[in-house]
Design a protein around this motif. Sequence first.
Motif, short mmCIF file in Angstrom:
data_model
loop_
_atom_site.label_atom_id
_atom_site.label_comp_id
_atom_site.label_asym_id
_atom_site.label_seq_id
_atom_site.Cartn_x
_atom_site.Cartn_y
_atom_site.Cartn_z
N LEU A 40 0.96 -1.40 -0.02
CA LEU A 40 -0.47 -0.29 -0.26
C LEU A 40 0.80 1.23 0.17
CD1 LEU A 40 -2.54 -0.74 2.65
CD2 LEU A 40 -3.51 -0.75 -0.18
N LEU A 41 1.77 1.93 0.66
CA LEU A 41 2.91 2.73 1.18
C LEU A 41 3.73 2.46 -0.62
CD1 LEU A 41 4.01 2.25 4.43
CD2 LEU A 41 2.62 3.88 3.90
N SER A 42 3.78 1.44 -1.25
CA SER A 42 4.91 1.32 -2.39
C SER A 42 4.41 1.87 -3.36
CB SER A 42 4.77 -0.22 -2.70
OG SER A 42 6.55 -0.22 -1.95
N VAL A 43 2.33 2.16 -3.18
CA VAL A 43 1.76 2.51 -4.45
C VAL A 43 1.38 3.78 -4.23
CG1 VAL A 43 -1.44 2.49 -5.21
CG2 VAL A 43 0.37 0.21 -4.83
N ALA A 44 0.74 3.94 -3.15
CA ALA A 44 0.47 5.50 -2.60
C ALA A 44 1.97 6.48 -2.93
CB ALA A 44 0.83 5.00 -1.16
N ALA A 45 2.89 5.45 -2.91
CA ALA A 45 4.65 6.36 -3.20
C ALA A 45 5.08 6.82 -4.62
CB ALA A 45 6.28 6.03 -2.79
N MET A 46 4.52 5.68 -5.79
CA MET A 46 4.18 5.90 -6.88
C MET A 46 3.71 6.73 -7.54
SD MET A 46 5.63 5.23 -9.67
CE MET A 46 6.68 3.65 -9.53
N LEU A 47 2.08 6.70 -6.82
CA LEU A 47 1.05 8.38 -7.25
C LEU A 47 1.69 9.63 -6.99
CD1 LEU A 47 -2.28 6.46 -6.04
CD2 LEU A 47 -1.18 6.25 -8.16
N CYS A 48 2.27 9.78 -5.45
CA CYS A 48 2.95 10.65 -5.35
C CYS A 48 3.83 11.16 -5.91
CB CYS A 48 2.76 10.83 -3.73
SG CYS A 48 2.06 10.98 -2.50
N MET A 49 4.48 10.01 -6.66
CA MET A 49 5.98 10.82 -7.51
C MET A 49 5.13 11.62 -8.20
SD MET A 49 9.03 8.25 -7.97
CE MET A 49 9.48 7.97 -6.16
N ALA A 50 4.48 9.95 -9.73
CA ALA A 50 4.15 10.42 -10.25
C ALA A 50 3.07 12.00 -10.62
CB ALA A 50 3.01 9.31 -10.87
N TRP A 51 2.34 11.77 -9.28
CA TRP A 51 1.75 13.47 -9.54
C TRP A 51 2.78 14.71 -9.33
CZ3 TRP A 51 -3.80 14.42 -9.73
CH2 TRP A 51 -3.99 15.48 -8.57
N ALA A 52 4.10 14.63 -8.60
CA ALA A 52 4.49 15.39 -8.93
C ALA A 52 5.54 16.03 -9.86
CB ALA A 52 5.52 15.43 -7.37
N MET A 53 5.50 14.45 -10.72
CA MET A 53 6.59 15.36 -11.91
C MET A 53 5.88 15.68 -12.89
SD MET A 53 8.91 11.60 -11.19
CE MET A 53 10.51 12.50 -12.53
N SER A 54 4.83 15.15 -13.20
CA SER A 54 4.02 14.94 -13.68
C SER A 54 3.39 16.78 -14.03
CB SER A 54 3.12 14.03 -14.28
OG SER A 54 1.94 14.38 -13.52
N GLY A 55 2.78 16.92 -12.97
CA GLY A 55 2.15 18.11 -13.21
C GLY A 55 0.49 18.75 -13.70
N VAL A 56 -0.09 17.29 -13.69
CA VAL A 56 -0.99 17.41 -14.63
C VAL A 56 -2.35 17.90 -12.63
CG1 VAL A 56 -1.01 15.56 -15.84
CG2 VAL A 56 -1.57 14.81 -13.55
N SER A 60 -7.90 12.10 -13.72
CA SER A 60 -7.38 10.94 -14.59
C SER A 60 -6.85 11.48 -16.21
CB SER A 60 -9.67 11.65 -15.37
OG SER A 60 -8.57 13.06 -15.87
N GLU A 61 -5.85 12.90 -15.31
CA GLU A 61 -4.59 12.25 -16.53
C GLU A 61 -3.37 12.03 -16.53
OE1 GLU A 61 -4.09 16.76 -16.92
OE2 GLU A 61 -6.22 16.28 -17.23
N LEU A 62 -3.34 11.18 -14.83
CA LEU A 62 -1.79 10.73 -14.23
C LEU A 62 -1.81 9.57 -15.24
CD1 LEU A 62 0.11 11.57 -12.35
CD2 LEU A 62 -1.85 10.42 -10.25
N LEU A 63 -2.84 8.65 -15.37
CA LEU A 63 -2.97 7.02 -15.74
C LEU A 63 -1.69 7.16 -16.63
CD1 LEU A 63 -2.84 4.51 -15.41
CD2 LEU A 63 -5.25 4.42 -16.79
N PRO A 64 -1.56 7.91 -17.51
CA PRO A 64 -0.51 7.89 -18.66
C PRO A 64 1.36 7.91 -18.14
CG PRO A 64 -1.97 8.80 -19.52
CD PRO A 64 -2.48 8.43 -18.62
N HIS A 65 1.35 8.89 -16.55
CA HIS A 65 2.00 9.19 -16.38
C HIS A 65 2.53 8.13 -15.70
CE1 HIS A 65 2.48 12.92 -17.33
NE2 HIS A 65 1.11 13.29 -17.56
N ILE A 66 1.89 7.39 -15.46
CA ILE A 66 2.71 6.25 -14.07
C ILE A 66 2.98 5.11 -14.80
CG2 ILE A 66 1.21 4.83 -12.13
CD1 ILE A 66 -1.00 6.68 -11.71
N GLU A 67 2.53 4.83 -16.16
CA GLU A 67 2.52 3.74 -16.82
C GLU A 67 4.08 4.09 -17.43
OE1 GLU A 67 -0.22 3.70 -19.62
OE2 GLU A 67 -1.73 2.39 -18.89
#
Length: 287
Positions: A40-56, A60-67
């Motif tokens: 759970l913490l790893s998933v949360a960390a990935m979401l936070c990292m993708a959110w911070a780096m993508s700037g979206v 709904s726009e975050l999925l391509p950045h996570i992939e």
Amino acid sequence: MLLFGLAAFGLYSLRGPERTSGVVLHFRALLLTTALFGVLLSVAAMLCMAWAMSGVSDWSELLPHIEMMVLETDVGLSWSVRIAALSLAAIAVALNQRSPAASLWLITLSGAVALATLAWAGHGAMDEGVRRNWHFITDFLHLWAAGGWVGALAAFALLLRQAEQRLPVLARTLTGFETAGAVIVVVISVTGVVNYLFIVGPRVDGLLDSTYGQLLTLKVVLFAAMLVFAALNRFHLSPLLEQARQAGEHSVAVNALRRSMALELSVAVAILALVAWLGTLSPQMDS
């Protein structure tokens, strides 16, 4: 760290049937909880990292950045390996009743892999070539040694909660931890110095002029405090417990150990918080 350290403690400190969940420690609940919490913490960390780096601005726009991060970056690869290792550890928990030793071995190895993947989120990822490889190896050893210490502290804290029923096991494991504890301290100390040389270089001037240097100094001070507590446990409280056990009056010794272990575990948590903070800072010696 708890997943790896608790499973390893069961292998080097407990014997035969003692490794079965519920006999000494409730391995199934402890290890399954830590494995799932790690996922759970790893998933949360990935979401936070993708959110911070993508700037979206929209989830709904975050999925391509996570992939992209998971499939096309080293951090994503290490994240995938961590999730797989943690999942394997969670599955291995189910084997504990039938084959406790094999279960703990599999969980320890899976936990070691999961713990090692954290190095890709550290300063070692900034290096290149041979230097990068050696920095990662140093990080692996540092993480495993720290995980072994944290897991042992948690195990002793759990044993002390039920000290009256587990007194012989507690006394034996405290004494038996001397060798493992000495190896852990040496590995943490040596790899800590080597990591400092990799990150900062062979200098200490201006160390206290930066936030990174101040936090690093505080971490070293807290680590020294842990060594004091460990020495107190090894040379005073553990022998006192054994003497009290033979005399039949162990309440005073157990309470002293509980206080010491609670303080040592609190300091360990503070150090881990500092490590998490240090990982977000530039090691440059400027304020």
